[in-house]
Design a protein around this motif. Structure first.
Motif, PDB file in Angstrom:
ATOM      1  N   ALA A  44       0.853  -1.336   0.162  1.00 34.86           N
ATOM      2  CA  ALA A  44      -0.204   0.141   0.092  1.00 34.86           C
ATOM      3  C   ALA A  44       0.953   1.434   0.129  1.00 34.86           C
ATOM      4  CB  ALA A  44      -0.919  -0.058   1.162  1.00 34.86           C
ATOM      5  N   ASP A  45       1.330   1.283   0.558  1.00 36.42           N
ATOM      6  CA  ASP A  45       2.957   2.528   0.925  1.00 36.42           C
ATOM      7  C   ASP A  45       3.320   2.581  -0.169  1.00 36.42           C
ATOM      8  OD1 ASP A  45       2.042   2.571   3.527  1.00 36.42           O
ATOM      9  OD2 ASP A  45       3.837   2.105   4.320  1.00 36.42           O
ATOM     10  N   GLU A  46       3.682   1.816  -0.964  1.00 36.46           N
ATOM     11  CA  GLU A  46       4.044   1.185  -2.713  1.00 36.46           C
ATOM     12  C   GLU A  46       3.825   2.334  -3.684  1.00 36.46           C
ATOM     13  OE1 GLU A  46       6.346  -1.588  -3.896  1.00 36.46           O
ATOM     14  OE2 GLU A  46       7.123  -2.407  -2.131  1.00 36.46           O
ATOM     15  N   ILE A  47       2.322   1.721  -3.546  1.00 33.90           N
ATOM     16  CA  ILE A  47       1.251   2.376  -4.572  1.00 33.90           C
ATOM     17  C   ILE A  47       0.568   3.837  -3.881  1.00 33.90           C
ATOM     18  CG2 ILE A  47       0.966   0.057  -5.420  1.00 33.90           C
ATOM     19  CD1 ILE A  47      -2.061   0.500  -4.366  1.00 33.90           C
ATOM     20  N   ARG A  48       0.536   4.132  -3.301  1.00 33.29           N
ATOM     21  CA  ARG A  48       0.105   5.278  -2.759  1.00 33.29           C
ATOM     22  C   ARG A  48       0.915   6.796  -3.337  1.00 33.29           C
ATOM     23  NH1 ARG A  48      -2.640   5.684   1.815  1.00 33.29           N
ATOM     24  NH2 ARG A  48      -2.004   4.182   2.970  1.00 33.29           N
ATOM     25  N   PRO A  49       1.678   7.148  -3.643  1.00 32.92           N
ATOM     26  CA  PRO A  49       1.762   8.175  -4.683  1.00 32.92           C
ATOM     27  C   PRO A  49       1.163   8.500  -5.593  1.00 32.92           C
ATOM     28  CG  PRO A  49       4.225   7.023  -3.580  1.00 32.92           C
ATOM     29  CD  PRO A  49       3.174   6.397  -3.275  1.00 32.92           C
ATOM     30  N   GLN A  50       1.039   7.099  -6.465  1.00 35.18           N
ATOM     31  CA  GLN A  50       0.759   6.875  -8.025  1.00 35.18           C
ATOM     32  C   GLN A  50      -0.889   6.750  -7.149  1.00 35.18           C
ATOM     33  OE1 GLN A  50       2.085   7.121 -10.889  1.00 35.18           O
ATOM     34  NE2 GLN A  50       0.042   7.335 -11.011  1.00 35.18           N
ATOM     35  N   ALA A  51      -1.462   6.277  -6.351  1.00 37.98           N
ATOM     36  CA  ALA A  51      -2.727   6.899  -5.902  1.00 37.98           C
ATOM     37  C   ALA A  51      -3.301   8.366  -5.830  1.00 37.98           C
ATOM     38  CB  ALA A  51      -3.109   5.503  -5.184  1.00 37.98           C
ATOM     39  N   ILE A  52      -1.830   9.048  -4.890  1.00 39.55           N
ATOM     40  CA  ILE A  52      -2.608  10.020  -4.912  1.00 39.55           C
ATOM     41  C   ILE A  52      -2.728  11.130  -6.580  1.00 39.55           C
ATOM     42  CG2 ILE A  52      -1.919  12.574  -3.715  1.00 39.55           C
ATOM     43  CD1 ILE A  52      -0.728  11.030  -1.544  1.00 39.55           C
ATOM     44  N   LYS A  53      -1.746  10.627  -6.970  1.00 41.88           N
ATOM     45  CA  LYS A  53      -1.314  11.290  -8.602  1.00 41.88           C
ATOM     46  C   LYS A  53      -3.188  11.121  -9.425  1.00 41.88           C
ATOM     47  CE  LYS A  53       2.028  12.115 -10.591  1.00 41.88           C
ATOM     48  NZ  LYS A  53       3.521  11.972 -11.909  1.00 41.88           N
ATOM     49  N   ASP A  54      -3.426  10.198  -9.435  1.00 39.94           N
ATOM     50  CA  ASP A  54      -4.590   9.232  -9.904  1.00 39.94           C
ATOM     51  C   ASP A  54      -5.820  10.206  -9.541  1.00 39.94           C
ATOM     52  OD1 ASP A  54      -3.044   7.687 -11.335  1.00 39.94           O
ATOM     53  OD2 ASP A  54      -3.432   6.108 -10.133  1.00 39.94           O
ATOM     54  N   LEU A  55      -5.412  10.181  -8.272  1.00 37.98           N
ATOM     55  CA  LEU A  55      -6.531  10.821  -7.422  1.00 37.98           C
ATOM     56  C   LEU A  55      -7.230  12.405  -7.442  1.00 37.98           C
ATOM     57  CD1 LEU A  55      -7.518   9.348  -3.738  1.00 37.98           C
ATOM     58  CD2 LEU A  55      -9.260   9.294  -5.778  1.00 37.98           C
ATOM     59  N   LYS A  56      -5.950  13.437  -8.219  1.00 37.16           N
ATOM     60  CA  LYS A  56      -5.913  14.663  -8.729  1.00 37.16           C
ATOM     61  C   LYS A  56      -6.256  14.641 -10.090  1.00 37.16           C
ATOM     62  CE  LYS A  56      -2.625  16.120  -4.161  1.00 37.16           C
ATOM     63  NZ  LYS A  56      -1.033  16.671  -4.307  1.00 37.16           N
ATOM     64  N   ALA A  57      -5.591  13.938 -10.301  1.00 34.11           N
ATOM     65  CA  ALA A  57      -5.169  13.750 -12.316  1.00 34.11           C
ATOM     66  C   ALA A  57      -7.077  14.242 -11.991  1.00 34.11           C
ATOM     67  CB  ALA A  57      -5.768  13.008 -12.813  1.00 34.11           C
ATOM     68  N   SER A  58      -8.579  12.595 -11.999  1.00 28.94           N
ATOM     69  CA  SER A  58      -8.960  13.226 -12.141  1.00 28.94           C
ATOM     70  C   SER A  58     -10.290  13.751 -11.050  1.00 28.94           C
ATOM     71  CB  SER A  58      -9.964  11.354 -10.579  1.00 28.94           C
ATOM     72  OG  SER A  58     -11.288  11.254 -11.128  1.00 28.94           O
ATOM     73  N   LEU A  59      -9.718  14.568 -10.446  1.00 26.45           N
ATOM     74  CA  LEU A  59     -10.385  16.096 -10.160  1.00 26.45           C
ATOM     75  C   LEU A  59      -9.819  16.467 -10.210  1.00 26.45           C
ATOM     76  CD1 LEU A  59      -9.816  15.330  -6.286  1.00 26.45           C
ATOM     77  CD2 LEU A  59     -11.862  14.968  -7.006  1.00 26.45           C
ATOM     78  N   ILE A  60      -9.259  17.003 -11.055  1.00 31.40           N
ATOM     79  CA  ILE A  60      -9.258  18.158 -12.318  1.00 31.40           C
ATOM     80  C   ILE A  60      -9.973  17.818 -13.194  1.00 31.40           C
ATOM     81  CG2 ILE A  60      -7.356  19.003 -13.695  1.00 31.40           C
ATOM     82  CD1 ILE A  60      -4.893  18.647 -11.645  1.00 31.40           C
ATOM     83  N   LEU A  61      -9.784  16.716 -14.216  1.00 36.66           N
ATOM     84  CA  LEU A  61     -10.267  16.513 -15.113  1.00 36.66           C
ATOM     85  C   LEU A  61     -12.246  16.589 -14.904  1.00 36.66           C
ATOM     86  CD1 LEU A  61      -9.349  13.297 -16.705  1.00 36.66           C
ATOM     87  CD2 LEU A  61      -9.021  15.749 -17.567  1.00 36.66           C
ATOM     88  N   GLU A  62     -12.594  16.458 -14.032  1.00 38.99           N
ATOM     89  CA  GLU A  62     -14.041  16.665 -13.039  1.00 38.99           C
ATOM     90  C   GLU A  62     -14.386  18.017 -12.599  1.00 38.99           C
ATOM     91  OE1 GLU A  62     -16.628  15.363  -9.439  1.00 38.99           O
ATOM     92  OE2 GLU A  62     -14.746  14.394  -9.516  1.00 38.99           O
ATOM     93  N   THR A  63     -13.232  18.703 -12.609  1.00 35.21           N
ATOM     94  CA  THR A  63     -13.835  20.403 -11.990  1.00 35.21           C
ATOM     95  C   THR A  63     -13.235  21.008 -13.059  1.00 35.21           C
ATOM     96  OG1 THR A  63     -12.179  20.199 -10.390  1.00 35.21           O
ATOM     97  CG2 THR A  63     -12.474  22.273 -11.293  1.00 35.21           C
ATOM     98  N   ILE A  64     -13.015  20.446 -14.428  1.00 35.30           N
ATOM     99  CA  ILE A  64     -12.922  21.224 -16.110  1.00 35.30           C
ATOM    100  C   ILE A  64     -13.969  21.075 -17.121  1.00 35.30           C
ATOM    101  CG2 ILE A  64     -11.843  21.096 -18.145  1.00 35.30           C
ATOM    102  CD1 ILE A  64      -8.887  20.600 -17.469  1.00 35.30           C
ATOM    103  N   ALA A  65     -14.769  19.586 -16.212  1.00 32.71           N
ATOM    104  CA  ALA A  65     -16.195  19.549 -16.799  1.00 32.71           C
ATOM    105  C   ALA A  65     -17.264  20.320 -16.027  1.00 32.71           C
ATOM    106  CB  ALA A  65     -16.138  18.070 -16.490  1.00 32.71           C
ATOM    107  N   LYS A  66     -16.862  20.460 -15.308  1.00 32.51           N
ATOM    108  CA  LYS A  66     -17.563  21.472 -14.428  1.00 32.51           C
ATOM    109  C   LYS A  66     -17.752  22.905 -14.738  1.00 32.51           C
ATOM    110  CE  LYS A  66     -18.319  18.721 -10.281  1.00 32.51           C
ATOM    111  NZ  LYS A  66     -18.721  18.370  -8.694  1.00 32.51           N
ATOM    112  N   ASN A  67     -16.702  22.810 -14.876  1.00 34.15           N
ATOM    113  CA  ASN A  67     -16.629  24.722 -14.880  1.00 34.15           C
ATOM    114  C   ASN A  67     -16.698  25.033 -16.526  1.00 34.15           C
ATOM    115  OD1 ASN A  67     -14.461  24.914 -12.490  1.00 34.15           O
ATOM    116  ND2 ASN A  67     -13.041  25.174 -13.645  1.00 34.15           N
ATOM    117  N   GLU A  68     -16.783  24.119 -17.480  1.00 31.51           N
ATOM    118  CA  GLU A  68     -17.065  23.758 -18.728  1.00 31.51           C
ATOM    119  C   GLU A  68     -18.545  23.642 -19.574  1.00 31.51           C
ATOM    120  OE1 GLU A  68     -14.672  25.891 -20.583  1.00 31.51           O
ATOM    121  OE2 GLU A  68     -13.301  26.398 -19.005  1.00 31.51           O
ATOM    122  N   LYS A  69     -18.773  23.254 -18.455  1.00 35.29           N
ATOM    123  CA  LYS A  69     -20.357  22.510 -18.595  1.00 35.29           C
ATOM    124  C   LYS A  69     -20.184  21.667 -19.487  1.00 35.29           C
ATOM    125  CE  LYS A  69     -22.851  26.778 -17.038  1.00 35.29           C
ATOM    126  NZ  LYS A  69     -21.657  27.179 -16.835  1.00 35.29           N
TER     127      LYS A  69
END
Length: 465
Positions: A355-380
């Motif tokens: 779990a500790d090994e994959i945690r950094p990538q999991a954090i990056k994946d979450l942030k990337a997904s949230l960025i895309l979700e935010t862009i989708a909302k911003n741009e309707k």
């Protein structure tokens, strides 16, 4: 009854929800619970159901009031959360935590009760700078060698395993099945060291005691005594610095019958391929499509990486833990391992290490997904029912067997995916990308090396557990 609710945002996308229950509602809950126990309790000197409330209160009043009040807290919390805006409701994997419970006790009769619960909510990052950026990317061209490699891959997969004739000698790439055992100076087998039907490919993979070269040249049915000496720095510590005498019998010998590359072979790969030229053209098209997808993904990743660096995204601990668990479960599912097998194969310390090994990538994946979700909302960039149904049709999902709640969940997930795809395409359309290098296909498709060290955020979230 709820008299008042207050909500306060705290760090890492969590909130504290304060709820005040009226004295009347709390007292009513207590009296209801008292009446219930009066009907159920048996006390010496009283018939069941006839014990006076005063007696029960004297003996069990505090416990009953605690139980009734905690029930009312639970009910009040559910009612208050249900009335909140979706953005203020707990994440599915975040259990509300009652704060300062010890300060609430002892519960007072005929008094309003104010309590606070804390839980994680979905982050709401304010993403800026996702348009008009300039980024470089690498690409590749499909070479004849790339096509040759793919053809050879098809040949190997289409190969048939055939048996060698009795007089044939074992050679490189043959599949050998042996019996072996350690022997003493008298040539007698040492108890507990015998192994039967061990199969390996000569020159490939791992053979016991590095017997590959010794088995090469043997014939089926032949038995051979072999002495092996291993250096002190040998990788297998049990063998390092030792000498072993072994008896080896070659029981079976097979080989891969690899097909010739001709028009018949091409037709076996795909019916629409009529000639070897068709096969090679088809492979080239597939590899070019693969390159296009890799380049597209790298362009999107470049923007998302920059957005992650330039924008603050507070991730709640429960979200990170859920992502790590999901990625671990996906990995084990690909292995085909059940939860029982996993618990038998690995200790809790080992699983935590994974779990500790994959945690950094999991954090990056979450942030990337949230960025895309935010862009989708911003741009309707909303997903339509038609787009969702098209995905269901394209993926040939049989929804006739789904219950309503299952179908609703599926469509919600597909909606999220469609909107994220739209956001990714928006990124591609509103930024400038310049080709920087043309690599070989092998270089372009090689897995990216993971960072040697965790990010500070990954370390902190791991230590917080």
């Amino acid at each position: 009854m709820i008299a008042e609710t207050k909500i306060k945002e705290t760090e890492n996308s969590s909130v504290e929800l304060s709820i005040t229950l009226t004295a009347d509602s709390v007292e009513q809950a207590y009296q209801t619970k008292l009446t219930k126990y009066a009907k159920e309790l048996t006390i010496n000197g009283f018939r069941k159901g006839k014990v006076p409330h005063s007696i029960i209160e004297r003996k069990y009043g505090e416990s009953i009031r605690n139980e009734a009040t905690f029930d009312e807290i639970e009910n009040g919390m559910k009612e208050a959360i249900e009335a909140l805006d979706e953005t203020k409701k707990p994440l599915p994997f975040s259990q509300p935590e009652l704060l300062d419970e010890e300060k609430l006790l002892p519960f007072k009769a005929n008094s309003d009760l104010t309590f606070t619960v804390k839980y994680d909510v979905s982050p709401k990052p304010e993403i800026k700078g996702y348009t008009d950026g300039k980024y470089g990317y690498d690409t590749a061209e499909v070479s004849e060698a790339d096509i040759d490699a793919k053809v050879e891959d098809y040949r190997q997969k289409d190969a048939m395993i055939m048996s060698r004739s009795n007089g044939d000698e074992a050679k490189a790439d043959d599949i050998a099945t042996i019996d072996y055992a350690e022997i003493d100076d008298k040539g007698e087998k040492i108890e507990g060291t015998a192994r039967e039907d061990y199969t390996f490919t000569i020159g490939k993979g791992t053979a016991p005691f590095e017997l590959t070269e010794d088995v090469a040249g043997m014939k089926m049915g032949e038995t051979k005594e072999i002495e092996k000496t291993f250096p002190a720095d040998y990788s297998d510590k049990d063998l390092a610095g030792t000498s072993k005498k072994l008896t080896v019998t070659l029981k079976e010998l097979k080989y891969n019958d690899i097909p010739e590359v001709d028009d018949e072979f091409a037709q076996d790969i795909k019916e629409e391929y009529k000639t070897v030229a068709d096969l090679r053209a088809g492979i080239k098209g597939e590899l070019e499509t693969q390159i296009e997808q890799i380049v597209k993904n790298e362009k999107i990743k470049a923007v998302l990486d920059k957005m992650t660096e330039e924008n603050t995204i507070d991730l709640p601990q429960s979200m990170i833990n859920a992502q790590v668990e999901q990625q671990l479960n996906s990995y084990f599912q690909r292995m085909g391992a059940t939860s029982q097998q996993i618990s038998q194969m690995f200790t809790k310390e080992q699983l935590k290490g994974f779990a500790d090994e994959i945690r950094p990538q999991a954090i990056k994946d979450l942030k990337a997904s949230l960025i895309l979700e935010t862009i989708a909302k911003n741009e309707k960039l909303d997903a339509t029912d038609e787009e969702i149904n098209k995905v269901i049709a394209d993926e040939q999902l049989d929804t006739s067997k789904y219950q309503k709640n299952q179908l609703d969940y599926l469509k919600q997930q597909l909606k999220f995916e469609v909107e994220n795809d739209k956001a990714a395409n928006f990124i591609l359309e509103h930024n400038t990308f310049t080709e920087e290098a043309k690599k070989s296909l092998a270089e372009l498709t090689a897995p990216k090396k993971a960072p040697e060290e965790e990010t500070e955020e990954a370390k902190e979230t791991s230590e917080a557990e």
